[in-house]
Design a protein around this motif. Structure first.
Motif, PDB file in Angstrom:
ATOM      1  N   ALA B 313      32.920  22.081  76.139  1.00 50.61           N
ATOM      2  CA  ALA B 313      33.551  20.768  76.196  1.00 50.61           C
ATOM      3  C   ALA B 313      33.859  20.338  77.624  1.00 50.61           C
ATOM      4  N   GLY B 314      34.170  21.301  78.476  1.00 47.10           N
ATOM      5  CA  GLY B 314      34.472  20.945  79.854  1.00 47.10           C
ATOM      6  C   GLY B 314      33.236  20.880  80.717  1.00 47.10           C
ATOM      7  N   VAL B 315      32.095  21.257  80.169  1.00 43.13           N
ATOM      8  CA  VAL B 315      30.887  21.339  80.978  1.00 43.13           C
ATOM      9  C   VAL B 315      29.995  20.115  80.788  1.00 43.13           C
ATOM     10  N   THR B 316      29.820  19.681  79.520  1.00 46.89           N
ATOM     11  CA  THR B 316      28.969  18.501  79.298  1.00 46.89           C
ATOM     12  C   THR B 316      29.753  17.410  78.575  1.00 46.89           C
ATOM     13  N   ASP B 317      29.355  16.168  78.825  1.00 47.29           N
ATOM     14  CA  ASP B 317      30.030  15.027  78.190  1.00 47.29           C
ATOM     15  C   ASP B 317      29.855  15.066  76.674  1.00 47.29           C
ATOM     16  N   ARG B 318      28.654  15.488  76.245  1.00 50.50           N
ATOM     17  CA  ARG B 318      28.372  15.491  74.811  1.00 50.50           C
ATOM     18  C   ARG B 318      29.300  16.459  74.077  1.00 50.50           C
ATOM     19  N   ALA B 319      29.451  17.651  74.676  1.00 52.50           N
ATOM     20  CA  ALA B 319      30.328  18.647  74.050  1.00 52.50           C
ATOM     21  C   ALA B 319      31.780  18.171  74.067  1.00 52.50           C
ATOM     22  N   ARG B 320      32.133  17.446  75.116  1.00 53.83           N
ATOM     23  CA  ARG B 320      33.491  16.896  75.233  1.00 53.83           C
ATOM     24  C   ARG B 320      33.744  15.918  74.074  1.00 53.83           C
ATOM     25  N   ALA B 325      36.088  14.500  68.830  1.00 45.28           N
ATOM     26  CA  ALA B 325      35.883  14.079  67.442  1.00 45.28           C
ATOM     27  C   ALA B 325      36.571  15.024  66.459  1.00 45.28           C
ATOM     28  N   GLU B 326      36.785  16.260  66.882  1.00 46.81           N
ATOM     29  CA  GLU B 326      37.459  17.236  66.021  1.00 46.81           C
ATOM     30  C   GLU B 326      38.958  16.979  65.948  1.00 46.81           C
ATOM     31  N   GLY B 327      39.403  15.981  66.681  1.00 46.63           N
ATOM     32  CA  GLY B 327      40.827  15.653  66.655  1.00 46.63           C
ATOM     33  C   GLY B 327      41.494  16.008  67.960  1.00 46.63           C
ATOM     34  N   PRO B 328      42.758  15.612  68.110  1.00 49.75           N
ATOM     35  CA  PRO B 328      43.480  15.863  69.354  1.00 49.75           C
ATOM     36  C   PRO B 328      43.792  17.354  69.523  1.00 49.75           C
ATOM     37  N   ALA B 329      44.149  17.696  70.731  1.00 54.05           N
ATOM     38  CA  ALA B 329      44.499  19.091  70.996  1.00 54.05           C
ATOM     39  C   ALA B 329      45.709  19.494  70.169  1.00 54.05           C
ATOM     40  N   PRO B 330      45.710  20.693  69.608  1.00 57.21           N
ATOM     41  CA  PRO B 330      46.869  21.129  68.823  1.00 57.21           C
ATOM     42  C   PRO B 330      48.132  21.182  69.684  1.00 57.21           C
ATOM     43  N   GLU B 331      49.257  20.994  69.026  1.00 58.48           N
ATOM     44  CA  GLU B 331      50.560  20.963  69.705  1.00 58.48           C
ATOM     45  C   GLU B 331      50.820  22.217  70.538  1.00 58.48           C
ATOM     46  N   ASN B 332      50.462  23.369  69.934  1.00 63.60           N
ATOM     47  CA  ASN B 332      50.803  24.639  70.586  1.00 63.60           C
ATOM     48  C   ASN B 332      49.725  25.118  71.548  1.00 63.60           C
ATOM     49  N   LEU B 333      48.845  24.209  71.978  1.00 63.08           N
ATOM     50  CA  LEU B 333      47.752  24.588  72.879  1.00 63.08           C
ATOM     51  C   LEU B 333      48.309  25.165  74.182  1.00 63.08           C
TER      52      LEU B 333
END
Ligand code: ZN
Ligand code: ZN
Lengths: 125, 358
Positions: B313-320, B325-333
Motif C-alpha cells: 500500500a505504501g509502495v504503489t498507488d494501486r495498492a494504496r 477501499a478496505e475501509g479506514p485504518a483501525p482505531e488501535n493501529l
C-alpha cells in the motif's frame, strides 16, 4: 631457486573474497617468466615454476602477484577482484604504504618482506 | 621506481597520487590538504555558525567515520564553536547493523561525542529483519529509505540539534547525478548537487564531503588507522546504483577528474521554474506530525500497510487504493509517536512569521 615472502592484506570488504581472512603471507619466486602465458596455466609452488624451462625471466612484480592471488588465494567471485588484467576500479592498492600508482602499478617490482594492501572502496559508506 | 618527493613540501616521500589533481604528495601534506579542502567547503557554503549543535549521521562505515574525525579536528583547529553529536539509526538488521553500531560506540569514546542511537523498532515497532520476513527482499529498500530519513530527523529533534551532517562524498553525488539523468528525474537532479538542503520545516542537512573523493576518504582512514565497518547490507543490493557506481569508477579510471566534472555538470543544469512548481506543497502528516506532501506521510502509509498485512500500500498507488477501499485504518493501529518540531525550528518559523512585509 630463491623465493620472496610478502605480507598481503585485504580490507574494506575485499577479505570476503579471500576466505574472510584479512592477513595473508604469500611466497613468490624471485624471478618469473617474462611471458605471462607461462604463468597462466597452473601456478606452481614457488621454486618449481621455472624448473626445466628455458623461458626468459624477470624479477617478480605486482602483475604476477595479482595472478598468483587470483589463482591461489581467491575463494569467490574473481570478477570482483580483477578486471582487464588489473584490479577492478574502486580497489586501492598500497605497496609498502604508498599508492601503487606511484610505483608503476602492475610493473612495480616486489622484494622480500614487502607489504601489499588491497582496500575496496566499493562497500558501504 | 625510485621514491618520488612530495610536490608540496618537497622533502618527504610521496605516498599518494591525488585523483583530483594528479599531484604526488606525502602523508602529512595529504592530511593537511584533505582537511583544509573540507574546511574551505564548509566556509564557502557557510554551513555553520558558532554555537550550532550538529549531529553527525554515523553508520560506522568509512565516510561517516572519517567525517566524525575531520569534524572534530576542524572544530578544534579553527574554533568553529560547534557542539558535535553522533546520531545512528539502528535498522534492526542482524549481523549487519548490530556490528557496525559497535564501531559507532567506539567512535563515541574515541572522539568524546555524545551518541544517540534510535531504532526502527522503538520508532515504528518493526525491525528491518521483521519487515523482510513479512514482505521479502523486494521493495524492502523503499521501507528502509523512508524510515531512515524520518528516523534521522526525529533523532535530531531528540538531540535538539540544528543541523545534521552526512558523509555523502563526491563519488556518491556524481553517482546520484548520473542516476537522476538516466531516470529523467529533473526535480531531483536540481536538488542532488546542493551541499545543503533545508525545507521550511525540516532540519538542515549538509554534506561537508561534497567535493571529497572516495579514494581520498579511504586513504585518509587507512593512514589515520581509523576504525570503520565495511560490510554490505545483507538485504540491499541496489542493482541500479551498483551499475551507476561501476560505470563511474570506470570513468574515473580513464580520467580522474570525471567525478568532479559530473558534479559540475549537475550543478550547471538550470531547472525551470515550471518543474519546481510541480513539486507538491509541504504539510504535516495528520497522524504523526512529520512533514509530508500528502495527508499521511510516507512512513505512516508504509507502516499502516505493514500493520494491516498490505505492505504494498505504501509502495504503489494501486495498492494504496485497494487498502483504502478496505475501509479506514483501525482505531488501535500502531502509529509513529507524534513528531515535535525542535525548538530551533520553531524559533525560525516565528521569526519568519513576524517579518514585516514590505
Ligand atoms: Zn609533503
Ligand atoms: Zn506520519
Amino acid at each position: 631457486m630463491s623465493t620472496i615472502t610478502l605480507s598481503v592484506q585485504f580490507s574494506g570488504g575485499l577479505e570476503t573474497l579471500f576466505g574472510n581472512r584479512t592477513a595473508h603471507t604469500v611466497a613468490l619466486p624471485a624471478r618469473v617468466p617474462v611471458d605471462a602465458a607461462h604463468w597462466a596455466a597452473s601456478p606452481a609452488q614457488p621454486g618449481s615454476e621455472q624448473a626445466g624451462t628455458e623461458a626468459e625471466t624477470k624479477p617478480v612484480d605486482m602483475a604476477y602477484l595479482l595472478h598468483h592471488l587470483r589463482a591461489r588465494a581467491l575463494t569467490a567471485r574473481p570478477e570482483l577482484f580483477l578486471e582487464h588484467g588489473t584490479v577492478r576500479p574502486g580497489i586501492l592498492v598500497l605497496l609498502n604504504d604508498a599508492d601503487w600508482e606511484l610505483e608503476g602499478e602492475g610493473a612495480a617490482l616486489l622484494h622480500d618482506k614487502d607489504e601489499v594492501v588491497f582496500i575496496s572502496t566499493l562497500h558501504g559508506g | 621506481m625510485p621514491p618520488k618527493n612530495c610536490a608540496i613540501c618537497n622533502s618527504a616521500r610521496a605516498i599518494l597520487k591525488r585523483p583530483k589533481t594528479g599531484q604526488l604528495i606525502c602523508k602529512d601534506c595529504f592530511f593537511y590538504v584533505f582537511e583544509t579542502e573540507v574546511h574551505n567547503t564548509i566556509l564557502e557554503a557557510e554551513l555553520f555558525k558558532p554555537g550550532d549543535r550538529v549531529a553527525i549521521g554515523a553508520s560506522g562505515g568509512k565516510d561517516s567515520t572519517v567525517l566524525a574525525h575531520v569534524m572534530k579536528t576542524l572544530n578544534d583547529r579553527y574554533n568553529y564553536g560547534l557542539e558535535l553529536f553522533l546520531l545512528s539509526i539502528d535498522e534492526g538488521i542482524t549481523g549487519y547493523r548490530d556490528d557496525s553500531l559497535e564501531t559507532v560506540k567506539r567512535n563515541q569514546e574515541q572522539y568524546d561525542m555524545p551518541l544517540k542511537i534510535l531504532s526502527y523498532d522503538e520508532l515504528y515497532g518493526w525491525t528491518m529483519d521483521a519487515i523482510v520476513a513479512q514482505i521479502g527482499k523486494k521493495n524492502n529498500c523503499t521501507f528502509c529509505g523512508v524510515f531512515r530519513r524520518q528516523a534521522l530527523d526525529r533523532g535530531a529533534a531528540i538531540l535538539d540539534v540544528d543541523h545534521i551532517v552526512t558523509g555523502h562524498n563526491a563519488d556518491d553525488i556524481a553517482e546520484t547525478v548520473l542516476m537522476n539523468i538516466m531516470r529523467g528525474d529533473i526535480a531531483r537532479l536540481g536538488r542532488c548537487t546542493s551541499i545543503c538542503t533545508q525545507g521550511e520545516d525540516t532540519i538542515k542537512r549538509s554534506k561537508p564531503f561534497k567535493y571529497a573523493y572516495e579514494k581520498e576518504i579511504v586513504m585518509y582512514a587507512y593512514f589515520k588507522k581509523l576504525d570503520y565497518f565495511s560490510t554490505e547490507c545483507i538485504y540491499s543490493p541496489d542493482a541500479y546504483r551498483g551499475h551507476a557506481r561501476a560505470f563511474l569508477k570506470d570513468l574515473e579510471a580513464a580520467r580522474p577528474s570525471a567525478i568532479i566534472d559530473i558534479i559540475h555538470s549537475g550543478e550547471a543544469f538550470e531547472i525551470k521554474e515550471v518543474v519546481k512548481a510541480t513539486q507538491k506543497l509541504q504539510q504535516t502528516c495528520k497522524r504523526c506530525g512529520y512533514m509530508s506532501s500528502n495527508e499521511l506521510c510516507k512512513a505512516c502509509t508504509l507502516l499502516e500497510g505493514l500493520e494491516r498485512g498490505m505492505a504494498n500500500a505504501g509502495v504503489t498507488d494501486r495498492a494504496r487504493k485497494r487498502m483504502d477501499a478496505e475501509g479506514p485504518a483501525p482505531e488501535n493501529l500502531r502509529t509513529i509517536p507524534f513528531f515535535q518540531q525542535p525548538n530551533g525550528l520553531r524559533r525560525t518559523e516565528i521569526a519568519i512569521a513576524y517579518t514585516p512585509s514590505s
